[in-house]
Scaffold this motif. Structure first.
Motif, PDB file in Angstrom:
ATOM      1  N   GLN A  56      -0.474   5.902   3.346  1.00  0.00           N
ATOM      2  CA  GLN A  56       1.062   5.976   2.931  1.00  0.00           C
ATOM      3  C   GLN A  56       1.753   5.899   4.232  1.00  0.00           C
ATOM      4  O   GLN A  56       1.568   7.025   4.937  1.00  0.00           O
ATOM      5  CB  GLN A  56       1.258   6.992   1.887  1.00  0.00           C
ATOM      6  CG  GLN A  56       2.677   6.943   1.444  1.00  0.00           C
ATOM      7  CD  GLN A  56       2.774   7.842   0.321  1.00  0.00           C
ATOM      8  OE1 GLN A  56       2.421   8.886   0.215  1.00  0.00           O
ATOM      9  NE2 GLN A  56       3.646   7.291  -0.819  1.00  0.00           N
ATOM     10  N   LEU A  57       2.757   5.295   4.440  1.00  0.00           N
ATOM     11  CA  LEU A  57       3.436   4.985   5.725  1.00  0.00           C
ATOM     12  C   LEU A  57       4.622   5.843   5.735  1.00  0.00           C
ATOM     13  O   LEU A  57       5.394   5.806   4.744  1.00  0.00           O
ATOM     14  CB  LEU A  57       3.476   3.763   6.116  1.00  0.00           C
ATOM     15  CG  LEU A  57       2.455   2.990   6.400  1.00  0.00           C
ATOM     16  CD1 LEU A  57       2.868   1.359   6.394  1.00  0.00           C
ATOM     17  CD2 LEU A  57       1.501   3.314   7.594  1.00  0.00           C
ATOM     18  N   ASP A  58       5.097   6.365   6.952  1.00  0.00           N
ATOM     19  CA  ASP A  58       6.549   6.891   7.150  1.00  0.00           C
ATOM     20  C   ASP A  58       7.551   5.907   7.663  1.00  0.00           C
ATOM     21  O   ASP A  58       8.599   6.008   7.298  1.00  0.00           O
ATOM     22  CB  ASP A  58       6.454   7.949   8.231  1.00  0.00           C
ATOM     23  CG  ASP A  58       5.273   9.187   7.904  1.00  0.00           C
ATOM     24  OD1 ASP A  58       6.077   9.885   6.990  1.00  0.00           O
ATOM     25  OD2 ASP A  58       4.472   9.181   8.281  1.00  0.00           O
ATOM     26  N   ALA A  59       7.007   4.774   8.139  1.00  0.00           N
ATOM     27  CA  ALA A  59       7.779   3.783   8.882  1.00  0.00           C
ATOM     28  C   ALA A  59       7.291   2.447   8.919  1.00  0.00           C
ATOM     29  O   ALA A  59       6.030   2.367   9.316  1.00  0.00           O
ATOM     30  CB  ALA A  59       8.599   4.087   9.877  1.00  0.00           C
ATOM     31  N   GLN A  99       8.776  -0.943   0.020  1.00  0.00           N
ATOM     32  CA  GLN A  99       9.142   0.158  -0.597  1.00  0.00           C
ATOM     33  C   GLN A  99       8.381   1.001  -1.365  1.00  0.00           C
ATOM     34  O   GLN A  99       8.347   2.338  -1.692  1.00  0.00           O
ATOM     35  CB  GLN A  99      10.597  -0.130  -1.210  1.00  0.00           C
ATOM     36  CG  GLN A  99      10.369  -0.779  -2.404  1.00  0.00           C
ATOM     37  CD  GLN A  99      11.713  -1.362  -3.184  1.00  0.00           C
ATOM     38  OE1 GLN A  99      12.525  -0.275  -3.579  1.00  0.00           O
ATOM     39  NE2 GLN A  99      11.854  -2.627  -3.780  1.00  0.00           N
ATOM     40  N   LEU A 102       5.869   3.411   0.860  1.00  0.00           N
ATOM     41  CA  LEU A 102       6.271   4.150   2.013  1.00  0.00           C
ATOM     42  C   LEU A 102       6.362   5.580   1.182  1.00  0.00           C
ATOM     43  O   LEU A 102       6.359   5.597  -0.027  1.00  0.00           O
ATOM     44  CB  LEU A 102       7.658   3.799   2.408  1.00  0.00           C
ATOM     45  CG  LEU A 102       7.723   2.603   3.165  1.00  0.00           C
ATOM     46  CD1 LEU A 102       9.291   2.076   3.440  1.00  0.00           C
ATOM     47  CD2 LEU A 102       7.352   3.128   4.869  1.00  0.00           C
ATOM     48  N   LYS A 103       6.374   6.629   1.964  1.00  0.00           N
ATOM     49  CA  LYS A 103       6.656   8.112   1.674  1.00  0.00           C
ATOM     50  C   LYS A 103       7.915   8.127   1.398  1.00  0.00           C
ATOM     51  O   LYS A 103       8.871   7.421   1.712  1.00  0.00           O
ATOM     52  CB  LYS A 103       6.038   9.376   2.904  1.00  0.00           C
ATOM     53  CG  LYS A 103       4.711   9.090   3.068  1.00  0.00           C
ATOM     54  CD  LYS A 103       4.344  10.039   4.274  1.00  0.00           C
ATOM     55  CE  LYS A 103       3.102  10.170   4.559  1.00  0.00           C
ATOM     56  NZ  LYS A 103       2.745  11.162   5.780  1.00  0.00           N
ATOM     57  N   GLY A 106      11.097   7.458   3.653  1.00  0.00           N
ATOM     58  CA  GLY A 106      10.658   6.402   4.656  1.00  0.00           C
ATOM     59  C   GLY A 106      11.644   5.523   5.113  1.00  0.00           C
ATOM     60  O   GLY A 106      12.832   5.308   4.709  1.00  0.00           O
ATOM     61  N   ILE A 108      12.659   1.442   6.708  1.00  0.00           N
ATOM     62  CA  ILE A 108      11.901  -0.053   7.089  1.00  0.00           C
ATOM     63  C   ILE A 108      13.051  -0.595   8.056  1.00  0.00           C
ATOM     64  O   ILE A 108      14.294  -0.349   7.834  1.00  0.00           O
ATOM     65  CB  ILE A 108      12.190  -0.898   5.749  1.00  0.00           C
ATOM     66  CG1 ILE A 108      11.190  -0.295   4.813  1.00  0.00           C
ATOM     67  CG2 ILE A 108      11.668  -2.291   6.133  1.00  0.00           C
ATOM     68  CD1 ILE A 108      11.468  -0.897   3.255  1.00  0.00           C
ATOM     69  N   ILE A 148      14.384   6.107   0.584  1.00  0.00           N
ATOM     70  CA  ILE A 148      13.687   5.215   1.692  1.00  0.00           C
ATOM     71  C   ILE A 148      15.264   4.495   2.409  1.00  0.00           C
ATOM     72  O   ILE A 148      16.443   4.030   1.983  1.00  0.00           O
ATOM     73  CB  ILE A 148      13.247   4.069   1.014  1.00  0.00           C
ATOM     74  CG1 ILE A 148      11.984   4.748   0.774  1.00  0.00           C
ATOM     75  CG2 ILE A 148      12.738   2.842   1.953  1.00  0.00           C
ATOM     76  CD1 ILE A 148      10.968   3.831  -0.288  1.00  0.00           C
TER      77      ILE A 148
END
Length: 199
Positions: A56-59, A99, A102-103, A106, A108, A148
């Protein structure tokens, strides 16, 4: 922080990826020809496939996308669709999909450029796409959930990639290090719906 940079083989994407790798432990560089992290923003299946494989990504930063370079007199309908399918809908679809990966809170970050506001010969199709993305970010950023954030970086021509002493869209090229700082601002600061310009 876990970050995916899409377009990590291009002028901007590669520079952003290289710098972020020095500052964060988990930075993934994706592009169409990558053996480790292949992704094509024009293919929603490709986007989902890569994001399914990553933590799972932050950015997520996107620096991929293209458009036709022709004069208005030369442009045909199919020429416009090059940019619409790639740089416009590729980035729009990325937002829709990303979306969910993302955490909370997060980020984009999309990419456009100086041509959204300033004229350059043979760049009508790209100007259209850049302006559309700015409007999309302005509106869509209000409707993303879980905190987000959605922003877009709009750089000028990059010095080195373009002659330093020659104007592009009536502006001199910008240093890539300054552009990198704008991307870092987008992922680290509590801002959303912004067009972050550097030209």
């Amino acid at each position: 922080m876990k970050i995916l940079v899409i377009g990590a083989s291009g002028t901007i994407g590669q520079a952003v990826y290289t710098q972020l790798k020095q500052e964060y432990k988990h930075v993934y560089g994706g592009h169409r020809n990558s053996k480790d992290y292949p992704i094509d923003i024009m293919d929603t299946t490709s986007i989902k496939k890569l994001l399914d494989q990553l933590p799972q990504l932050d950015a997520i930063i996107n620096a991929a996308g293209t458009a036709s370079w022709k004069s208005l007199a030369q442009l045909k309908e199919e020429d416009y669709y090059v940019g619409i399918q790639s740089k416009l809908m590729g980035q729009v679809n990325l937002v829709h999909i990303a979306q969910d990966y993302l955490k909370d809170n997060g980020s984009i970050t999309l990419t456009t450029g100086i041509l959204a506001e300033h004229y350059e010969p043979n760049a009508v199709a790209l100007s259209l796409v850049n302006g559309a993305i700015h409007s999309f970010v302005n509106a869509a950023s209000n409707e993303l959930n879980r905190g987000i954030r959605l922003n877009v970086v709009a750089p000028g021509a990059i010095a080195g990639d373009f002659p330093k002493n020659k104007k592009f869209a009536d502006h001199y090229p910008v240093d890539i290090t300054d552009v990198i700082e704008i991307y870092k601002e987008s992922i680290s600061q509590n801002i959303t719906g912004k067009v972050l310009k550097k030209y």
